[in-house]
Motif scaffolding. Structure first.
Motif, mmCIF file in Angstrom:
data_model
loop_
_atom_site.group_PDB
_atom_site.id
_atom_site.type_symbol
_atom_site.label_atom_id
_atom_site.label_comp_id
_atom_site.label_asym_id
_atom_site.label_seq_id
_atom_site.Cartn_x
_atom_site.Cartn_y
_atom_site.Cartn_z
ATOM 1 N N ARG A 1 0.844 -1.192 0.000
ATOM 2 C CA ARG A 1 0.000 0.000 0.000
ATOM 3 C C ARG A 1 0.880 1.243 0.000
ATOM 4 N NH1 ARG A 1 -2.999 -0.619 5.468
ATOM 5 N NH2 ARG A 1 -0.985 -1.552 5.982
ATOM 6 N N GLN B 1 -2.624 5.371 1.167
ATOM 7 C CA GLN B 1 -3.558 4.269 1.357
ATOM 8 C C GLN B 1 -3.491 3.764 2.799
ATOM 9 O OE1 GLN B 1 -2.086 1.693 -1.733
ATOM 10 N NE2 GLN B 1 -3.761 2.203 -3.127
ATOM 11 N N ASP C 1 -6.267 8.645 -3.100
ATOM 12 C CA ASP C 1 -6.075 8.040 -1.781
ATOM 13 C C ASP C 1 -5.893 9.105 -0.705
ATOM 14 O OD1 ASP C 1 -6.173 5.395 -2.793
ATOM 15 O OD2 ASP C 1 -4.075 5.530 -3.398
#
Length: 390
Positions: A24, A28, A84
């Protein structure tokens, strides 16, 4: 992503360095930590407009935050920004809200006036930087600078201060340790999150107000932005049943607002030609905005909602009662802090003065859900304050 988007590869880091995830991006990971936080879960029982007990269909702070994040992702993607980071800021923007929404905030701010006041945006930063205590190596969620900046100043620069104003205490203390550059605008991603909040609550407050019977569809159809939406639905779907007609009209209003921000912001970004995210921060004006015409129409909707919903007699009756809950609990906990849960007792014992104690009591009350605050008040005061309106 556009050149002016916040790139996770060039994020400004975390206050406590960590090894980043292999799967990630840092933004995120910020988003996921917010979703898994205790404060985020508690939003499901915190007031948006209607107190939690008043009905299952009305928005809460949790459903509102999810709707804000959905709008924010859409607009962020259309503008070439980092979705994100935008989503992380959107999901965190209301973490600092008290029980009973702005009613609870107003009461806490008044009660905390001798101790530095209370501000829900500053409280959100306080939660993610200190009050969430799950990790071994740090207090808070240890979010990236970019996300913290967006939480702190998504509504615009906080410095310089107007004459007679002070920064909220918790924000000033954190900024002294970790400079969030409060004199600049936030990233484009955070600006998108801020306008997504406006879009979401204008749309869903109309829906909730109609469901509560505070006004009629004929009345809101007189508003400049809403009338054409109903007219289009009636032209396309003559004889449509009332619930579908309402939904079709208000989803068009929703679309008008989103499209307006995207079109206006694209033009502003093209004119400004920022060569990176810092150029957006340093521009001195927002790049994400409504058009002038849309802003006029939104002010009309807000004025209508203020008169007919936020200050409706039935809403004000509840506001008066739940305000008393906060007014009763705060002095009770100040006089008898041992009533707080045991895990707070060590900090209470270490409190150096009345101000330190007041801020602990404030943090405790601010973290309550509507349900928990009402139950605590009933248990401690022996009064079922909402009984006569159930």
């Amino acid at each position: 992503m556009a050149i002016y988007a916040c790139d996770p590869q060039h994020a400004r880091g975390r206050r406590v360095p960590e090894e980043e995830s292999a799967f990630r991006s840092c933004f995120q990971r910020d988003r996921d930590r917010i979703i898994h936080s205790s404060a985020f879960r508690r939003l499901k029982h915190k007031t948006q407009v209607f107190v939690e007990h008043e009905g299952d269909f009305f928005r809460t702070r949790l459903t509102h935050s999810i709707e804000v994040a959905q709008v924010a992702r859409t607009m962020s993607n259309a503008l070439g920004l980092n979705t994100d980071l935008t989503e992380a800021v959107a999901l965190a923007h209301d973490l600092g809200h008290t029980p009973f929404g702005h009613t609870g905030e107003d009461a806490l701010h008044e009660l905390m006036a001798p101790y530095g006041g209370f501000d829900h945006n500053a409280q959100a930063l306080h939660i993610v930087s200190s009050l969430e205590r799950h990790y071994a190596e740090f207090d808070g969620l240890n979010l990236t600078w970019d996300t913290l900046e967006g939480i702190a100043k998504h509504n615009g620069p906080l410095l310089p201060l107007a004459e007679g104003e002070d920064l909220p205490v918790t924000l000033a203390e954190y900024n002294a340790r970790h400079d969030l550059e409060l004199h600049t605008h936030a990233s484009g991603e955070a600006q998108v999150a801020a306008l997504s909040d406006d879009i979401a609550y204008n749309n869903h407050d109309l829906q909730d107000g109609l469901r509560a019977g505070l006004f009629t569809e004929a009345e809101i159809a007189e508003l400049a932005l809403i009338g054409p939406a109903y007219a289009e639905v009636d032209r396309l779907y003559p004889g449509l049943d009332a619930y579908r007609r309402r939904h079709e009209a208000l989803r068009r209003v929703f679309g008008y607002m989103v499209s307006d921000v995207i079109d206006t912001s694209r033009a502003r970004l093209e004119a400004a030609a920022p060569d990176g995210p810092q150029a957006i921060r340093d521009l001195g004006r927002p790049v994400i905005a409504f058009s002038d015409d849309m802003w006029v129409q939104l002010k009309e909707i807000r004025s209508f909602l203020f008169r007919r919903m936020y200050r409706a007699p039935s809403v004000m009756e509840i506001r008066t009662k739940v305000t008393q809950v906060v007014y009763d609990l705060f002095p009770l906990f100040m006089a008898t802090p041992s009533l707080l849960p045991e895990r707070w007792h060590a900090e209470i014992a270490a409190a150096e003065d009345e101000t330190a104690l007041a801020r602990l009591v404030c943090d405790y009350i601010a973290g309550m859900t509507d349900r928990y605050a009402l139950q605590a008040h009933s248990r401690l005061m022996g009064v079922d304050i909402l009984h006569d309106v159930r």
